[in-house]
Design an enzyme around this catalytic site. Structure first.
Site, PDB file in Angstrom:
ATOM      1  N   TRP A 142      51.326  10.357  32.011  1.00 47.91           N
ATOM      2  CA  TRP A 142      50.773   9.249  32.786  1.00 47.91           C
ATOM      3  C   TRP A 142      50.587   8.019  31.908  1.00 47.91           C
ATOM      4  O   TRP A 142      50.199   8.117  30.748  1.00 47.91           O
ATOM      5  CB  TRP A 142      49.433   9.659  33.370  1.00 47.91           C
ATOM      6  CG  TRP A 142      48.571   8.521  33.806  1.00 47.91           C
ATOM      7  CD1 TRP A 142      47.712   7.788  33.035  1.00 47.91           C
ATOM      8  CD2 TRP A 142      48.482   7.966  35.123  1.00 47.91           C
ATOM      9  NE1 TRP A 142      47.099   6.814  33.794  1.00 47.91           N
ATOM     10  CE2 TRP A 142      47.554   6.903  35.070  1.00 47.91           C
ATOM     11  CE3 TRP A 142      49.089   8.275  36.338  1.00 47.91           C
ATOM     12  CZ2 TRP A 142      47.217   6.149  36.197  1.00 47.91           C
ATOM     13  CZ3 TRP A 142      48.759   7.528  37.453  1.00 47.91           C
ATOM     14  CH2 TRP A 142      47.831   6.480  37.381  1.00 47.91           C
ATOM     15  N   ASP A 145      47.047   0.919  32.037  1.00 51.18           N
ATOM     16  CA  ASP A 145      46.952  -0.419  31.441  1.00 51.18           C
ATOM     17  C   ASP A 145      47.706  -0.571  30.121  1.00 51.18           C
ATOM     18  O   ASP A 145      47.590   0.277  29.230  1.00 51.18           O
ATOM     19  CB  ASP A 145      45.495  -0.764  31.148  1.00 51.18           C
ATOM     20  CG  ASP A 145      44.598  -0.656  32.354  1.00 51.18           C
ATOM     21  OD1 ASP A 145      45.100  -0.376  33.454  1.00 51.18           O
ATOM     22  OD2 ASP A 145      43.382  -0.835  32.185  1.00 51.18           O
ATOM     23  N   GLN A 161      47.389   2.919  28.003  1.00 53.90           N
ATOM     24  CA  GLN A 161      46.560   4.029  28.454  1.00 53.90           C
ATOM     25  C   GLN A 161      47.470   5.203  28.808  1.00 53.90           C
ATOM     26  O   GLN A 161      48.333   5.086  29.677  1.00 53.90           O
ATOM     27  CB  GLN A 161      45.754   3.595  29.663  1.00 53.90           C
ATOM     28  CG  GLN A 161      44.666   2.589  29.356  1.00 53.90           C
ATOM     29  CD  GLN A 161      43.480   3.239  28.670  1.00 53.90           C
ATOM     30  OE1 GLN A 161      42.605   3.793  29.312  1.00 53.90           O
ATOM     31  NE2 GLN A 161      43.445   3.173  27.349  1.00 53.90           N
ATOM     32  N   ARG A 256      33.583  -2.790  29.445  1.00 55.44           N
ATOM     33  CA  ARG A 256      34.836  -2.313  28.872  1.00 55.44           C
ATOM     34  C   ARG A 256      35.895  -3.412  28.679  1.00 55.44           C
ATOM     35  O   ARG A 256      35.715  -4.545  29.040  1.00 55.44           O
ATOM     36  CB  ARG A 256      35.424  -1.219  29.750  1.00 55.44           C
ATOM     37  CG  ARG A 256      35.644  -1.565  31.210  1.00 55.44           C
ATOM     38  CD  ARG A 256      36.298  -0.372  31.917  1.00 55.44           C
ATOM     39  NE  ARG A 256      36.473  -0.532  33.331  1.00 55.44           N
ATOM     40  CZ  ARG A 256      35.640  -0.079  34.265  1.00 55.44           C
ATOM     41  NH1 ARG A 256      34.547   0.557  33.903  1.00 55.44           N
ATOM     42  NH2 ARG A 256      35.898  -0.258  35.553  1.00 55.44           N
ATOM     43  N   GLU A 308      38.002  -6.193  35.432  1.00 60.20           N
ATOM     44  CA  GLU A 308      38.551  -5.432  34.308  1.00 60.20           C
ATOM     45  C   GLU A 308      39.531  -6.284  33.511  1.00 60.20           C
ATOM     46  O   GLU A 308      39.960  -7.357  33.939  1.00 60.20           O
ATOM     47  CB  GLU A 308      39.278  -4.173  34.814  1.00 60.20           C
ATOM     48  CG  GLU A 308      38.390  -3.176  35.508  1.00 60.20           C
ATOM     49  CD  GLU A 308      39.121  -1.905  35.892  1.00 60.20           C
ATOM     50  OE1 GLU A 308      38.591  -0.819  35.619  1.00 60.20           O
ATOM     51  OE2 GLU A 308      40.224  -1.988  36.468  1.00 60.20           O
TER      52      GLU A 308
END
Length: 558
Positions: A142, A145, A161, A256, A308
């Site tokens: 997977w 970002d 990610q 974050r 984000e």
């Protein structure tokens, strides 16, 4: 990666040695001892299952923990665990299964025990017909970002990610790829792995020229989210985590995605953090000691979801001598057509406070599949080159691939333009895409670029022999561009996938660049005033194009 093998070879590899029988400790708990004979332990995955937590114990010490959907009935694919790196010939797996065992049966009968094996190689040969050819993807697992992107010594570094143990979201880690042309990417070893503070969420890297190093900032996601730092002295190939981590903390639940950059206007570093539904701005003289300066967000933009992945940059206003600042704010949910999307704000920044000059919400891309947009640090010639995650949280875990999930957008250069007294973000295909253009061809293919010379009202239809189609429509009078993927192919995996997306064009579109790559269509105004990105999953490639009131030129992609 080691030498590639076909899946059939892998399944019958003579060196593959089955694990010992498990010891069942309860209806959801087992341990299994592994006599290490090869580099990899290959774990069988079944995506429909609940996760199992695996703790790897060596000499009575926990060395690693992660979650994986171990196979109960059948194997969808395998994922590798490097067990040689633990330096022992004896490894203990402590496995806790989640989910209701009353519907799954006794764990002693699970398929994973029979299928688990060891091997010195792991097959990464592409088995996915939807895997793009000129967009970055992970070789397996997977991806969401893009993280920590920077340019140094002729090489672009892209971290992302990554879940190394399955092709759905879990076990967040920084994967790593490199490129010299933003088109062809080479997979590199894992960059930053989870630790006792938490898994590794999104962040950024900066090239610290004064100290000849690359510094990474990332969110450590444990019980709460905190910010951590790591340093690389080998151009981003390996990182040493700061002993004093975490370097920034908060009592906010969503805290974050640190984006750091050098600000020559104040001769200091700035850092922007996403905190709930606002952005917090910090400054530092040394990348280690951070001072809170201000917050931005209240009363501006879309607040339907969590903010984000920020980015903040100074850009030239095209055709003028003006410069302005742009703050990128990715949001989920709240996108113009549901789910995740990228909004932006134009204004001024004095090193401490960002001041926005408009009240309306502005989107960088009006498709369904453009999110987590950030730019490369230290890009050549002062360019601001952006990549996005080409998916949407509404269905990202369900798209019809398994060996991997998700790709990045084509690289795009960001700038600004004025229209009717307002300043907007300009998005143009990066010049590297021009070097990827091959010869002109007459027929549409699954990987190509189509350049459309537009008239006042233009319709573009991509189709195949199965009757599947994507319809794009430009209305110059009303200043809109739309894309209809409701009949584009497989749309059944999510109710949120069939969609018609519509964008304002901020003036006339004279030429449109359409980038087609197996499972994606990116339509970008050559002048940078409009961009739209949508995934598609046709049962066969689109092999026909019809253009009404316009002219199409098709290029191969080299």
């Amino acid at each position: 990666m080691n030498k590639l093998l076909t899946l059939a070879t892998l399944m019958f590899l003579s060196l593959a040695i089955k694990a010992q029988a498990p010891q069942i400790l309860g209806e959801s708990h087992a341990i299994q001892r592994i006599g290490v004979t090869s580099k990899y332990l290959l774990l069988p995955v079944q995506e429909k299952e609940e996760i199992a937590n695996i703790r790897i114990i060596v000499n009575n010490e926990q060395r690693q923990t992660f979650n994986v959907k171990l196979a109960v009935d059948k194997v969808d694919y395998f994922v590798p665990v490097d067990i040689k790196r633990f330096g022992s010939d004896n490894v203990l797996l402590d496995i806790n299964f989640h989910g209701d065992r009353r519907t799954k049966g006794a764990i002693k009968d699970f398929a994973c025990w029979k299928e688990m094996k060891q091997s010195n190689e792991f097959d990464t040969a592409n088995r996915e017909r939807f895997r793009p050819l000129y967009h970055h993807t992970p070789v397996y697992g997977w991806m969401n970002d893009p993280n920590g992107m920077f340019y140094k010594d002729g090489v672009y570094h892209l971290y992302y990610q990554w879940n190394p143990y399955g092709s759905q979201w879990e076990n967040m880690t920084w994967g790593h790829s490199t490129s010299r042309d933003l088109i062809h990417w080479e997979a590199q070893p894992t960059a930053i792995e989870p630790d006792a503070i938490g898994t590794i969420f999104s962040g950024s890297c900066v090239v610290d020229k004064k100290n000849d190093r690359v510094v990474a900032f990332y969110t450590s996601a444990g019980q709460n989210q905190v910010q951590s730092m790591a340093v690389s002295k080998d151009n981003g190939m390996t990182f040493q985590k700061e002993a004093s981590n975490p370097i920034l903390t908060s009592n906010e639940p969503d805290f974050r995605d640190p984006k750091a950059f050098w600000n020559p206007d104040i001769q200091k570093w700035n850092l922007v953090l996403a905190v709930g539904q606002e952005m917090r701005i910090y400054s530092s003289p040394n990348l280690k000691d951070w001072t809170y300066e201000s917050s931005f967000g209240k009363g501006y933009g879309n607040h339907d979801g969590v903010w984000e992945c920020p980015d903040l940059m100074k850009l030239q206003v095209r055709g003028t001598d003006k410069q302005k600042w742009m703050l990128i704010c990715n949001i989920n949910p709240g996108g113009p057509f549901g789910g995740s999307a990228t909004q932006y704000f134009i204004g001024d920044f004095d090193g401490k406070k960002f001041t926005c000059e408009h009240k309306d919400t502005r989107w960088m891309d009006y498709g369904k599949d453009h999110y987590a947009t950030v730019t490369f640090d230290n890009a050549p010639d002062g360019r601001k080159i952006a990549l996005a995650w080409m998916s949407n949280w509404q269905y990202a875990n369900s798209v019809p691939t398994m060996q991997y999930r998700s790709a990045n957008s084509v690289p795009r250069d960001l700038n600004l333009f004025d229209y009717q007294g307002e300043t907007y973000c300009s998005v143009t295909p990066s010049k590297e895409l021009l070097t990827a253009r091959g010869k002109k061809v007459k027929k549409l293919s699954e990987t190509c670029e189509v350049v459309i010379d537009m008239k006042g009202k233009t319709e573009i239809v991509l189709s195949n022999t199965k009757g599947e189609q994507v319809i794009m429509s430009y209305d110059g009078k009303n200043g809109t561009f739309s894309m209809d993927r409701t009949k584009s192919g497989n749309v059944s995996f999510s109710e949120a996938f069939p969609a018609v997306t519509v964008a304002p064009t901020y003036g006339d579109i004279h030429q449109l660049c359409i980038f087609i790559d197996r499972c994606s269509i990116e339509a970008i105004d050559a002048d940078g005033k409009m961009a739209m990105t949508n995934l598609v999953f046709p049962s066969e490639p689109y092999n026909n194009i019809k253009v009404k009131s316009g002219k199409a030129t098709i290029y191969e992609i080299k």
